[in-house]
Design a protein around this motif. Structure first.
Motif, mmCIF file in Angstrom:
data_model
loop_
_atom_site.group_PDB
_atom_site.id
_atom_site.type_symbol
_atom_site.label_atom_id
_atom_site.label_comp_id
_atom_site.label_asym_id
_atom_site.label_seq_id
_atom_site.Cartn_x
_atom_site.Cartn_y
_atom_site.Cartn_z
ATOM 1 N N PHE A 15 0.822 -1.199 0.000
ATOM 2 C CA PHE A 15 0.000 0.000 0.000
ATOM 3 C C PHE A 15 0.862 1.258 0.000
ATOM 4 O O PHE A 15 1.948 1.275 0.599
ATOM 5 N N LEU A 16 0.353 2.307 -0.643
ATOM 6 C CA LEU A 16 0.978 3.623 -0.594
ATOM 7 C C LEU A 16 0.066 4.550 0.183
ATOM 8 O O LEU A 16 -1.091 4.775 -0.205
ATOM 9 N N LEU A 17 0.565 5.071 1.289
ATOM 10 C CA LEU A 17 -0.200 6.007 2.113
ATOM 11 C C LEU A 17 0.080 7.432 1.656
ATOM 12 O O LEU A 17 1.231 7.865 1.626
ATOM 13 N N LEU A 18 -0.978 8.148 1.316
ATOM 14 C CA LEU A 18 -0.892 9.576 0.972
ATOM 15 C C LEU A 18 -1.555 10.357 2.095
ATOM 16 O O LEU A 18 -2.781 10.318 2.248
ATOM 17 N N SER A 19 -0.768 11.056 2.898
ATOM 18 C CA SER A 19 -1.333 11.807 4.017
ATOM 19 C C SER A 19 -0.484 13.037 4.279
ATOM 20 O O SER A 19 0.685 13.094 3.897
ATOM 21 N N GLY A 20 -1.072 14.017 4.942
ATOM 22 C CA GLY A 20 -0.354 15.249 5.270
ATOM 23 C C GLY A 20 -1.259 16.447 5.163
ATOM 24 O O GLY A 20 -2.480 16.333 5.014
ATOM 25 N N LEU A 21 -0.648 17.626 5.231
ATOM 26 C CA LEU A 21 -1.399 18.865 5.209
ATOM 27 C C LEU A 21 -1.968 19.161 3.834
ATOM 28 O O LEU A 21 -1.449 18.705 2.820
ATOM 29 N N GLY A 22 -3.039 19.969 3.837
ATOM 30 C CA GLY A 22 -3.577 20.481 2.589
ATOM 31 C C GLY A 22 -2.748 21.659 2.113
ATOM 32 O O GLY A 22 -1.920 22.202 2.853
ATOM 33 N N PRO A 23 -2.945 22.100 0.859
ATOM 34 C CA PRO A 23 -2.117 23.178 0.318
ATOM 35 C C PRO A 23 -2.240 24.476 1.089
ATOM 36 O O PRO A 23 -1.298 25.253 1.163
ATOM 37 N N LEU A 83 -5.655 7.145 0.795
ATOM 38 C CA LEU A 83 -5.635 8.606 0.708
ATOM 39 C C LEU A 83 -6.373 9.227 1.885
ATOM 40 O O LEU A 83 -7.576 9.019 2.071
ATOM 41 N N SER A 84 -5.642 10.007 2.694
ATOM 42 C CA SER A 84 -6.261 10.762 3.782
ATOM 43 C C SER A 84 -6.780 12.097 3.258
ATOM 44 O O SER A 84 -6.041 12.857 2.635
#
Length: 539
Positions: A3-11, A117-118
């Motif tokens: 799995f690839l986790l995509l997470s973090g702050l928005g732009p 995707l978070s």
């Protein structure tokens, strides 16, 4: 499966796209001071001065005043997802969404079978589309399982618009996410997985919602050393502020006991070297019974210092504030929002101006830093009503503050219940940057009042400090001194840096710069010679 986790702050949280960023243009806070600013420095006798050359002597070394903040740990969502995936021994790698927005992404080596995707820091469809497009371009044919605040609210629209998304995990993911991944790995459908909205051929099926017992379920594990640990002690919210759609995304309010909070914090200090806990709940100081218990058991327990968010009406006595100090609280973010009672009623804030003032006065006499949060332009608010808030900040506020122009983030905001009453119109109700209007003002006027207030408060109130530029640096700048000294230093820096905005006459601006440099010298801070190396290690 891998799995690839995509997470973090928005732009919008990365800095350059913050609504207030143009406000600093041409000042000494930026890389390119205006021609006027450079002329002011020349006349002040400090041609070419950079704020990063301000320093002081401490413990036998020359220290930079603006020392980079210690590397921030991952955000709460990433911590939680990492913990779920690591506990389940899933094979995964992570890409920070910040790199997706800025185009700096490097795809980890190897193949991936599914993207996680978070959407917690995604607030509209165009931003979601950017993330989905990135997956499509870099991992063609790979499906997406999404979860988080945005898809909690918009799961039907998301599944309708993005065929790449095969499922949405709503609400609590501690059990539902592993069950989803296990079912997909086994080639099974998702009918037995709670909290999931999923594609069953051409149909979209919505499974029942179940809630995790936060007190019984282990809190997220953090890998390695973490100076700052984000923490969640509750989910949902018992209040109904009309500018917030958070309760709609997590409708059942639940919270951990005081004992679990204490034990978790002690554990993060012992296991991860945590020096600060960041309680990210919308209101950490509720319910009252838990809050009272926390004030009893946190002092002397070995927890790190901490900061959190509070409503004003829970900070109502000297004993409460003294208890917070004893419990190692060093900063409280208080959602004052407004100093006009009618505006507070319109917001359904369920506090009064009197309660706001009481909390502010009690905190201002303590060593706990007040970080006051305010809004300009809430529906129904006129410029005359907003004047009460501006006057308070100009004359009374002590501590940090920030102010946001009211934004409409989506059609789930309870504010829409008053659409006819306040004649609310929005060009795009899902885009926080789009124009809006109501009976009291429009978004342009709110922006003007925001800028006017920041200018007036800076010039009129030496005890009120705008919280904006400080996020990149160690807090406090002078940890060996008390809160009042640090606020005074930050205020002088603000007045020094913003002189090109505050003055049009270069001689007047130069005089203001000299004045602030003298004030900084009174605290042992001065421009360092270019040949002198400044130590930038945290203090």
């Amino acid at each position: 499966m891998r799995f690839l986790l995509l997470s973090g702050l928005g732009p919008g949280e990365l800095g350059p796209t913050h609504f207030n960023s143009p406000y600093m243009a041409g000042t000494l806070f930026g890389d390119n001071p205006s021609e006027l600013g450079r002329e002011m420095l020349r006349r002040a006798g400090h041609e070419g001065l950079r704020l990063d050359r301000l320093g002081f002597e401490w413990a036998g070394r020359s220290r930079g005043l603006l020392r980079p903040r210690a590397a921030a740990g991952p955000h709460l969502t990433t911590v939680t997802l990492h913990s779920i995936l690591e506990t389940g021994a899933y094979d995964f790698a992570r890409v920070d969404l910040a790199d997706v927005w800025t185009g700096r992404t490097r795809l980890p080596a190897g193949d991936f079978d599914m993207v996680l995707l978070s959407t917690t820091y995604i607030w509209n469809e165009p931003i979601l589309r950017r993330a989905v497009d990135w997956v499509r371009e870099n991992l063609p044919g790979v499906g997406i399982v999404a979860g988080g605040q945005f898809t909690n609210l918009k799961f039907m629209m998301v599944l309708r618009n993005h065929p790449e998304i095969v499922a949405v995990v709503r609400g609590d993911g501690e059990l539902s996410l592993p069950m989803t991944l296990d079912a997909l790995a086994a080639g099974k459908n998702l009918e037995a997985v709670p909290n999931v909205v999923w594609r069953d051929g051409d149909r979209i099926r919505i499974n029942p919602v179940e809630y995790v017992d936060l007190d019984a379920f282990p809190s997220p594990r953090v890998s390695g050393r973490a100076t700052v640990v984000p923490y969640e002690s509750m989910r949902g919210c018992p209040f109904d502020c009309k500018f917030c759609s958070f309760p709609a995304a997590s409708p059942k309010w639940r919270y951990k006991t005081a004992q679990k909070v204490r034990d978790d914090w002690v554990g993060y200090a012992e296991d991860n070297g945590a020096e600060m806990m960041y309680a990210m709940d919308s209101t950490f100081t509720i319910p009252p019974t838990r809050f009272r218990e926390l004030l009893k058991i946190l002092p002397g327990s070995g927890i790190p210092v901490w900061e959190g968010f509070s409503r004003a009406n829970t900070l109502n006595t000297e004993a409460v504030v003294a208890g917070l100090e004893a419990a190692h609280c060093f900063q409280i973010h208080v959602g004052f929002e407004s100093m006009n009672d009618q505006t507070l009623r319109n917001m359904s804030k369920r506090v009064t101006v009197k309660q706001n003032r009481t909390a502010h006065e009690l905190l201002s006499r303590s060593e706990i830093n007040t970080y006051g949060l305010f809004i300009v332009g809430y529906p129904g608010e006129t410029p005359e009503m907003f004047q009460d808030t501006q006057d308070f900040l100009m004359r009374e506020h002590v501590g940090h503050f920030s102010m946001a122009r009211f934004t409409i983030t989506d059609e789930n905001m309870p504010m829409w219940q008053d659409r006819e009453k306040f004649r609310i119109e929005a060009e795009d109700p899902n885009d926080p940057g789009s124009p809006w209007s109501h009976i009291g003002m429009d978004s342009d006027r709110a922006g003007e009042l925001l800028t006017e207030t920041l200018d007036k408060v800076r010039r009129a109130n030496d005890r009120a400090v705008l919280k904006f530029w400080q996020h990149n640096y160690q807090h406090w700048l002078l940890p060996q001194h008390d809160r009042r000294t640090n606020l005074a230093v930050e205020k002088s820096l603000e007045l020094l840096a913003m002189a090109p905005r505050d003055f049009t006459d270069p001689e007047e601006g130069a005089h203001a710069m000299r004045t602030q440099l003298e004030r900084l010298r009174s605290h042992g801070i001065a421009p360092a010679p270019e040949e002198r190396e400044l130590c930038l290690d945290p203090l």
